[in-house]
Scaffold this motif. Structure first.
Motif, PDB file in Angstrom:
ATOM      1  N   CYS A  25      -2.136   1.187   0.301  1.00  0.00           N
ATOM      2  CA  CYS A  25      -1.472   2.262  -0.444  1.00  0.00           C
ATOM      3  C   CYS A  25      -0.076   1.842  -0.881  1.00  0.00           C
ATOM      4  CB  CYS A  25      -1.381   3.531   0.393  1.00  0.00           C
ATOM      5  SG  CYS A  25      -2.923   4.433   0.475  1.00  0.00           S
ATOM      6  N   VAL A  26       0.642   1.195   0.014  1.00  0.00           N
ATOM      7  CA  VAL A  26       1.986   0.728  -0.324  1.00  0.00           C
ATOM      8  C   VAL A  26       1.917  -0.308  -1.442  1.00  0.00           C
ATOM      9  CG1 VAL A  26       3.992  -0.537   0.548  1.00  0.00           C
ATOM     10  CG2 VAL A  26       2.965   1.272   1.924  1.00  0.00           C
ATOM     11  N   ARG A  27       0.979  -1.238  -1.345  1.00  0.00           N
ATOM     12  CA  ARG A  27       0.802  -2.244  -2.404  1.00  0.00           C
ATOM     13  C   ARG A  27       0.390  -1.586  -3.718  1.00  0.00           C
ATOM     14  NH1 ARG A  27       3.585  -5.915  -0.106  1.00  0.00           N
ATOM     15  NH2 ARG A  27       2.620  -7.099   1.555  1.00  0.00           N
ATOM     16  N   GLY A  28      -0.464  -0.558  -3.635  1.00  0.00           N
ATOM     17  CA  GLY A  28      -0.909   0.159  -4.821  1.00  0.00           C
ATOM     18  C   GLY A  28       0.218   0.884  -5.526  1.00  0.00           C
ATOM     19  N   LEU A  29       1.223   1.282  -4.768  1.00  0.00           N
ATOM     20  CA  LEU A  29       2.402   1.910  -5.368  1.00  0.00           C
ATOM     21  C   LEU A  29       3.319   0.876  -6.015  1.00  0.00           C
ATOM     22  CD1 LEU A  29       3.212   4.488  -2.567  1.00  0.00           C
ATOM     23  CD2 LEU A  29       2.494   5.023  -4.903  1.00  0.00           C
ATOM     24  N   GLY A  30       3.061  -0.407  -5.748  1.00  0.00           N
ATOM     25  CA  GLY A  30       3.873  -1.465  -6.356  1.00  0.00           C
ATOM     26  C   GLY A  30       5.008  -1.951  -5.483  1.00  0.00           C
ATOM     27  N   LEU A  31       5.004  -1.555  -4.221  1.00  0.00           N
ATOM     28  CA  LEU A  31       6.072  -1.967  -3.302  1.00  0.00           C
ATOM     29  C   LEU A  31       5.679  -3.255  -2.599  1.00  0.00           C
ATOM     30  CD1 LEU A  31       6.760   1.553  -1.859  1.00  0.00           C
ATOM     31  CD2 LEU A  31       8.312   0.254  -3.304  1.00  0.00           C
ATOM     32  N   ARG A  32       6.614  -4.195  -2.537  1.00  0.00           N
ATOM     33  CA  ARG A  32       6.348  -5.487  -1.909  1.00  0.00           C
ATOM     34  C   ARG A  32       7.250  -5.780  -0.723  1.00  0.00           C
ATOM     35  NH1 ARG A  32       3.748  -9.442  -5.526  1.00  0.00           N
ATOM     36  NH2 ARG A  32       3.031  -8.285  -7.330  1.00  0.00           N
ATOM     37  N   ARG A  33       8.485  -5.303  -0.761  1.00  0.00           N
ATOM     38  CA  ARG A  33       9.423  -5.625   0.314  1.00  0.00           C
ATOM     39  C   ARG A  33      10.276  -4.406   0.659  1.00  0.00           C
ATOM     40  NH1 ARG A  33      11.051  -8.074  -4.372  1.00  0.00           N
ATOM     41  NH2 ARG A  33       9.819  -9.903  -3.886  1.00  0.00           N
ATOM     42  N   MET A  34      10.938  -4.500   1.800  1.00  0.00           N
ATOM     43  CA  MET A  34      11.781  -3.408   2.283  1.00  0.00           C
ATOM     44  C   MET A  34      12.892  -3.082   1.279  1.00  0.00           C
ATOM     45  SD  MET A  34      11.084  -2.293   5.427  1.00  0.00           S
ATOM     46  CE  MET A  34      12.669  -1.793   6.023  1.00  0.00           C
ATOM     47  N   HIS A  35      13.193  -1.808   1.151  1.00  0.00           N
ATOM     48  CA  HIS A  35      14.270  -1.279   0.316  1.00  0.00           C
ATOM     49  C   HIS A  35      14.053  -1.519  -1.178  1.00  0.00           C
ATOM     50  CE1 HIS A  35      16.242  -0.458   4.071  1.00  0.00           C
ATOM     51  NE2 HIS A  35      16.175  -1.736   4.391  1.00  0.00           N
ATOM     52  N   GLN A  36      12.844  -1.918  -1.554  1.00  0.00           N
ATOM     53  CA  GLN A  36      12.522  -2.050  -2.967  1.00  0.00           C
ATOM     54  C   GLN A  36      12.248  -0.652  -3.519  1.00  0.00           C
ATOM     55  OE1 GLN A  36       8.980  -4.280  -3.804  1.00  0.00           O
ATOM     56  NE2 GLN A  36       9.308  -4.226  -6.005  1.00  0.00           N
ATOM     57  N   VAL A  37      12.717  -0.395  -4.742  1.00  0.00           N
ATOM     58  CA  VAL A  37      12.516   0.899  -5.383  1.00  0.00           C
ATOM     59  C   VAL A  37      11.641   0.686  -6.610  1.00  0.00           C
ATOM     60  CG1 VAL A  37      13.639   2.863  -6.488  1.00  0.00           C
ATOM     61  CG2 VAL A  37      14.785   1.661  -4.619  1.00  0.00           C
ATOM     62  N   VAL A  38      10.579   1.482  -6.725  1.00  0.00           N
ATOM     63  CA  VAL A  38       9.728   1.441  -7.910  1.00  0.00           C
ATOM     64  C   VAL A  38       9.647   2.841  -8.497  1.00  0.00           C
ATOM     65  CG1 VAL A  38       8.332  -0.522  -7.186  1.00  0.00           C
ATOM     66  CG2 VAL A  38       7.610   1.770  -6.591  1.00  0.00           C
ATOM     67  N   GLU A  39       9.452   2.905  -9.797  1.00  0.00           N
ATOM     68  CA  GLU A  39       9.307   4.174 -10.482  1.00  0.00           C
ATOM     69  C   GLU A  39       7.845   4.320 -10.871  1.00  0.00           C
ATOM     70  OE1 GLU A  39      11.420   6.474 -14.202  1.00  0.00           O
ATOM     71  OE2 GLU A  39      12.427   4.786 -13.240  1.00  0.00           O
ATOM     72  N   VAL A  40       7.192   5.359 -10.357  1.00  0.00           N
ATOM     73  CA  VAL A  40       5.773   5.577 -10.622  1.00  0.00           C
ATOM     74  C   VAL A  40       5.588   6.952 -11.254  1.00  0.00           C
ATOM     75  CG1 VAL A  40       4.933   4.054  -8.792  1.00  0.00           C
ATOM     76  CG2 VAL A  40       5.362   6.448  -8.299  1.00  0.00           C
ATOM     77  N   GLU A  41       4.491   7.092 -11.982  1.00  0.00           N
ATOM     78  CA  GLU A  41       4.174   8.359 -12.612  1.00  0.00           C
ATOM     79  C   GLU A  41       3.723   9.355 -11.544  1.00  0.00           C
ATOM     80  OE1 GLU A  41       1.266  10.011 -16.156  1.00  0.00           O
ATOM     81  OE2 GLU A  41       1.522   7.868 -15.865  1.00  0.00           O
ATOM     82  N   ASP A  42       4.143  10.585 -11.694  1.00  0.00           N
ATOM     83  CA  ASP A  42       3.810  11.636 -10.724  1.00  0.00           C
ATOM     84  C   ASP A  42       2.444  12.224 -11.074  1.00  0.00           C
ATOM     85  OD1 ASP A  42       3.805  13.560  -8.814  1.00  0.00           O
ATOM     86  OD2 ASP A  42       5.581  14.609  -9.517  1.00  0.00           O
ATOM     87  N   THR A  43       1.392  11.666 -10.481  1.00  0.00           N
ATOM     88  CA  THR A  43       0.019  12.138 -10.690  1.00  0.00           C
ATOM     89  C   THR A  43      -0.580  12.495  -9.333  1.00  0.00           C
ATOM     90  OG1 THR A  43      -0.935   9.930 -10.454  1.00  0.00           O
ATOM     91  CG2 THR A  43      -0.256  10.594 -12.675  1.00  0.00           C
ATOM     92  N   PRO A  44      -1.704  13.200  -9.316  1.00  0.00           N
ATOM     93  CA  PRO A  44      -2.337  13.502  -8.028  1.00  0.00           C
ATOM     94  C   PRO A  44      -2.709  12.245  -7.243  1.00  0.00           C
ATOM     95  CG  PRO A  44      -3.222  14.937  -9.713  1.00  0.00           C
ATOM     96  CD  PRO A  44      -2.342  13.936 -10.418  1.00  0.00           C
ATOM     97  N   ALA A  45      -3.085  11.167  -7.933  1.00  0.00           N
ATOM     98  CA  ALA A  45      -3.447   9.927  -7.247  1.00  0.00           C
ATOM     99  C   ALA A  45      -2.241   9.306  -6.543  1.00  0.00           C
ATOM    100  CB  ALA A  45      -4.036   8.934  -8.238  1.00  0.00           C
ATOM    101  N   THR A  46      -1.111   9.226  -7.236  1.00  0.00           N
ATOM    102  CA  THR A  46       0.072   8.645  -6.600  1.00  0.00           C
ATOM    103  C   THR A  46       0.627   9.568  -5.522  1.00  0.00           C
ATOM    104  OG1 THR A  46       1.488   9.482  -8.387  1.00  0.00           O
ATOM    105  CG2 THR A  46       0.713   7.196  -8.549  1.00  0.00           C
ATOM    106  N   ARG A  47       0.512  10.878  -5.722  1.00  0.00           N
ATOM    107  CA  ARG A  47       0.942  11.824  -4.691  1.00  0.00           C
ATOM    108  C   ARG A  47       0.132  11.628  -3.411  1.00  0.00           C
ATOM    109  NH1 ARG A  47       5.652  14.591  -4.394  1.00  0.00           N
ATOM    110  NH2 ARG A  47       6.343  14.770  -6.516  1.00  0.00           N
ATOM    111  N   GLY A  48      -1.170  11.398  -3.558  1.00  0.00           N
ATOM    112  CA  GLY A  48      -2.020  11.163  -2.400  1.00  0.00           C
ATOM    113  C   GLY A  48      -1.623   9.910  -1.652  1.00  0.00           C
ATOM    114  N   MET A  49      -1.299   8.845  -2.391  1.00  0.00           N
ATOM    115  CA  MET A  49      -0.868   7.603  -1.744  1.00  0.00           C
ATOM    116  C   MET A  49       0.455   7.805  -1.018  1.00  0.00           C
ATOM    117  SD  MET A  49      -1.952   4.437  -4.187  1.00  0.00           S
ATOM    118  CE  MET A  49      -1.396   5.025  -5.754  1.00  0.00           C
ATOM    119  N   VAL A  50       1.381   8.518  -1.656  1.00  0.00           N
ATOM    120  CA  VAL A  50       2.684   8.780  -1.030  1.00  0.00           C
ATOM    121  C   VAL A  50       2.509   9.634   0.219  1.00  0.00           C
ATOM    122  CG1 VAL A  50       4.862  10.002  -1.339  1.00  0.00           C
ATOM    123  CG2 VAL A  50       4.056   8.443  -3.106  1.00  0.00           C
TER     124      VAL A  50
END
Length: 68
Positions: A25-50
């Protein structure tokens, strides 16, 4: 044209020793390392991963700027 709702997601805890599905789930959100910030679209799929990895991430919701 409609503006998409976006949210900023920050990884605040490490992936070591976590369940494989949580790591995915973390990889699917585009996060690779600590304190990295990514901007993702607010959809039900990304909300579920978060929601699944809420103990490892911090979320800041952004509101689109109003036209002037």
């Amino acid at each position: 044209m409609t503006d998409k709702q976006m949210m900023k997601v920050t990884l605040v805890r490490g992936l070591g020793g976590r369940l494989a599905t949580h790591q995915a789930c973390v990889r699917g959100l585009g996060l690779r390392r600590m304190h990295q910030v990514v901007e993702v679209e607010d959809t039900p799929a990304t909300r579920g991963m978060v929601n699944k990895v809420s103990y490892m991430v911090k979320v800041v919701e952004e509101t689109p700027d109003a036209p002037q």
